[in-house]
Design a protein around this motif. Structure first.
Motif, PDB file in Angstrom:
ATOM      1  N   LEU A 214       0.810  -1.343   0.028  1.00  0.00           N
ATOM      2  CA  LEU A 214       0.185   0.074  -0.120  1.00  0.00           C
ATOM      3  C   LEU A 214       0.971   1.217   0.152  1.00  0.00           C
ATOM      4  O   LEU A 214       0.506   2.303  -0.536  1.00  0.00           O
ATOM      5  N   GLY A 215       1.986   1.348   0.653  1.00  0.00           N
ATOM      6  CA  GLY A 215       2.819   2.418   0.766  1.00  0.00           C
ATOM      7  C   GLY A 215       3.341   2.875  -0.581  1.00  0.00           C
ATOM      8  O   GLY A 215       3.365   3.827  -0.878  1.00  0.00           O
ATOM      9  N   LEU A 216       3.949   1.811  -1.473  1.00  0.00           N
ATOM     10  CA  LEU A 216       4.534   2.114  -2.624  1.00  0.00           C
ATOM     11  C   LEU A 216       3.459   2.664  -3.626  1.00  0.00           C
ATOM     12  O   LEU A 216       3.519   3.622  -4.222  1.00  0.00           O
ATOM     13  N   LYS A 217       2.122   2.191  -3.471  1.00  0.00           N
ATOM     14  CA  LYS A 217       1.135   2.709  -4.196  1.00  0.00           C
ATOM     15  C   LYS A 217       0.859   4.170  -3.961  1.00  0.00           C
ATOM     16  O   LYS A 217       0.452   4.980  -4.804  1.00  0.00           O
ATOM     17  N   VAL A 218       0.557   4.348  -2.584  1.00  0.00           N
ATOM     18  CA  VAL A 218       0.485   5.823  -2.201  1.00  0.00           C
ATOM     19  C   VAL A 218       1.177   6.614  -2.557  1.00  0.00           C
ATOM     20  O   VAL A 218       0.997   7.878  -3.181  1.00  0.00           O
ATOM     21  N   ILE A 219       2.888   6.418  -2.601  1.00  0.00           N
ATOM     22  CA  ILE A 219       3.679   7.097  -3.073  1.00  0.00           C
ATOM     23  C   ILE A 219       3.612   7.511  -4.552  1.00  0.00           C
ATOM     24  O   ILE A 219       3.608   8.624  -4.822  1.00  0.00           O
ATOM     25  N   ALA A 220       3.334   6.531  -5.288  1.00  0.00           N
ATOM     26  CA  ALA A 220       3.328   6.384  -6.803  1.00  0.00           C
ATOM     27  C   ALA A 220       1.909   7.386  -7.061  1.00  0.00           C
ATOM     28  O   ALA A 220       1.932   8.287  -8.018  1.00  0.00           O
TER      29      ALA A 220
END
Length: 695
Positions: A646-652
């Protein structure tokens, strides 16, 4: 129900969708697609042509039986996909190199070929889903591909197709690795047996063995099913059942497990259970079933993913149309950004956060002889804060043991042996074991008379001797020293066996339930593993219980506990903590059932396997702390995986605000997260050099 092995099943959502479609067929109500083990269970009346069509639509297929039971699945699917990706990537690089030297139409044509090679299966599945308004990973990727092509981003579209194909390949590879580790575990079952029929030896499949059959097991061969040794003597490797690497000596009359290996010599074994009912068969069946149970975390992820994908599509539409319509944004720029959002929205990594870790955790414990009946129980094991133990047979061996000897006359143990040698009483057996260890030579007593509730009176060389409890010395007035010793030993919780003649006490034997060698180390290990409190529940009186608790390091103990009182105590503990109960799986069944987690010791006994959520197949607790560490590690890995996904998706997604998100970054973020969570989950299968139990 018939079982089929599947290939090409790399997506948990796809597996659920396939199952839903098959269930709509005639007689398909009971069909089950098992993603973790890549199997299909289905009624034989179902039209298999229609089933194969449904599977083909999602890129899966049934593995045709090859006759090789050890390795029935094939890897053509993975090999083909790898080859297509290599060709597609090579063509993409070649096109980029030639782009300055060839006309634009030729460049576009080469990009289309590259896209088709690596992304045609995804595009076909996605297009079908789009027509049905069914939104999943394939749908998102297809929309992204169509959109990129529509705005003329041919290079970007090709990269998306190649990277998504690579992502799908690696995702399947990770799941296949977990499946193969489980398959390797399940291959311990023997395939054939040497049956002795009317004096003749013949090789038969183990499925044909019946209770009462006699089989011959030579050195290096697997024992085909549970049985008892009729002839021969050998050491047997029971690692397949108990996880213990040390061999166990077997003689005539001793029980053996199917799947264990005869190390040397020849054994003739009488089969006591058909293989389907054997301990190993039950273990393998339960381990397979365990892969498919859904944990609360998995169920939450599946529910979340169901709403997450449509939400991502709505966000993508907003990103595409709001800036150009209301903020004077450039249409091509924001359509491009919206397509990137679609790719970021693929929930691949999120869905894989849990299942690979669970299969790896169950497999790792099964290798150690710890049978976990489902991912939900392994997850629960990692949350346990209090463990309650039955005393007898769990922390202790459940056998009387001579712990101390007070000698007033030198020959008193010889006299005790002479009288007890013919008795089958458990206390007599404990005394005889001590006598054997001391190497004492004795002769049998004469005129042996048993006095109920007291002990035995016997003659040796015309002299009368008495052996038993305090009531056997009522004819004597013990000295102060003897009485002090009696009081001291009783205070320490020993059961006393007193030996006397007609005038004086010759010696006292202090007997107790022998504490298991590993118990203290196990309790220490549990506290080190994060268990807050260890509790002992016993029917014994206070002094005996305190002696055991102090010896093994248990923090809390409750005495004089009847089975129903143990249940009430477990309920009481559960009001404040998450509680596991450890027992032998028979008389502790009610307490095992009422605890948050029931853990049984049993070395393969049917009652232990059926009663508990987790079964320690060894005859000791030695590997319990390690099982808890594996469970805690699995829970941490799953939480970590979810956070990363979820973290990588939020950053993207945040990169869309300044307009920095590209299709390249989007696909790399999604693929990177998928590869990362897969590798982290598979790390559970890698064991650091674990301390071997020698108990």
């Amino acid at each position: 129900m018939k079982e089929h092995k599947l290939q090409g099943l790399s997506c948990a959502n796809c597996a659920a969708d396939i199952e839903k479609q098959i269930k709509q067929l005639d007689h398909g109500d009971s069909a089950a697609v098992l993603f973790n083990s890549s199997k299909l269970k289905i009624d034989e009346k179902v039209n298999m042509q229609k089933v194969e069509q449904i599977l083909a639509n999602d890129g899966a297929s049934i593995v045709k039986e090859s006759g090789n039971e050890e390795h029935s699945h094939n890897h053509d699917y993975g090999s083909n996909m790898k080859l297509l990706l290599i060709i597609s990537t090579a063509l993409f690089i070649l096109t980029m190199f030639l782009s300055k030297y060839i006309p634009s139409w030729a460049e576009i044509a080469l990009y289309i070929v590259s896209i088709t090679i690596s992304g045609y299966s995804t595009f076909i599945r996605g297009a079908k889903n789009l027509i049905k308004l069914k939104f999943n990973i394939d749908t998102l990727m297809t929309v992204a591909l169509i959109g990129a092509i529509a705005i003329g981003e041919w290079k970007e579209a090709t990269v998306v197709a190649i990277l998504f194909g690579l992502n799908e390949f690696l995702e399947g590879l990770g799941m296949e690795k977990a499946r193969r580790s489980m398959e390797k575990l399940l291959q311990v079952a023997p395939k054939e047996a040497v049956l002795i029929d009317n004096g003749q030896e013949k090789i038969v499949p183990i499925k044909e063995l019946k209770k009462g059959d006699i089989v011959l097991v030579k050195a290096g061969e697997k024992i085909p099913s549970d049985g008892v040794v009729l002839e021969g003597k050998s050491s047997v490797n029971e690692a397949a059942i108990t996880g213990e690497s040390l061999p166990v000596e077997k003689e005539i009359g001793e029980n053996v497990f199917g799947g264990s290996i005869n190390n040397e010599g020849v054994l003739k074994v009488k089969i006591t259970k058909a293989f389907v009912d054997s301990s190993l068969a039950k273990i393998l069946h339960l381990v397979e079933e365990a892969q498919e149970t859904k944990t609360p975390t998995e169920l939450f992820i599946n529910r979340f993913a169901k709403y997450y994908t449509p939400l991502v599509m709505i966000i993508a539409v907003i990103v595409m149309f709001i800036p150009p319509l209301f903020l004077s944004g450039d249409w091509q720029t924001w359509i491009y950004q919206g397509l990137a959002v679609l790719i970021v929205g693929c929930p691949c990594a999120l869905i894989l956060s849990s299942p690979i870790a669970i299969v790896a955790g169950i497999t790792r414990n099964a290798r150690n002889g710890i049978l976990v009946k489902g991912g939900v129980f392994l997850e629960q094991l990692g949350k346990i804060s209090v463990i309650a133990f039955d005393k007898t047979g769990t922390l202790t061996k459940g056998e009387p043991y001579v712990s101390t000897v007070v000698e007033y006359e030198e020959n008193f143990l010889e006299i005790a042996a002479s009288i007890e040698s013919t008795s089958s009483h458990p206390l007599a057996k404990a005394i005889m074991k001590k006598v054997k260890q001391e190497g004492i030579i004795f002769s049998e007593a004469e005129e042996i008379e048993t006095i109920s509730g007291q002990g035995i009176v016997a003659k040796i060389n015309e002299q009368r001797y008495f052996i038993g409890n305090e009531k056997t010395i009522v004819h004597i007035n013990p000295t102060n020293v003897v009485q002090e010793d009696i009081n001291r030993l009783k205070e320490a919780g020993f059961t006393l066996v007193i030996v006397s003649d007609e005038k004086k006490v010759l010696g006292i034997i202090g007997i107790t339930d022998e504490i298991r060698q590993e118990s203290r180390e196990v309790i220490f290990g549990l506290h080190q593993a994060g268990i807050k409190d260890t509790v002992m529940l016993t029917g014994d009186h206070h002094k005996t219980a305190k002696n055991v608790a102090d010896s093994v390091g248990v923090k809390t103990f409750f005495t004089n506990q009847l089975p129903e009182q143990k249940v009430e105590k477990i309920k009481e503990l559960r009001q404040h903590e998450t509680v596991a109960m450890v027992g032998d799986g028979i008389n502790d069944a009610p307490a095992l059932a009422v605890a948050d987690l029931g853990i049984a010791m049993g070395k393969g006994t049917d009652s232990a396997i059926e009663t508990a959520d987790i079964v320690l197949m060894q005859d000791h607790l030695g590997k319990l702390p390690n099982a808890i560490k594996i469970a805690k590690r699995m829970n941490k890995i799953i939480k970590f995986n979810i956070s990363i996904s979820l973290g990588l998706k939020v950053i993207a997604l945040l990169l869309t605000i300044p307009g920095w998100l590209t299709l390249w970054i989007a696909i790399l973020a999604d693929m990177g997260a998928t590869i990362f969570v897969t590798l982290v989950s598979l790390s559970l299968l890698i064991s650091k050099k674990e301390k071997e139990s020698s108990y």
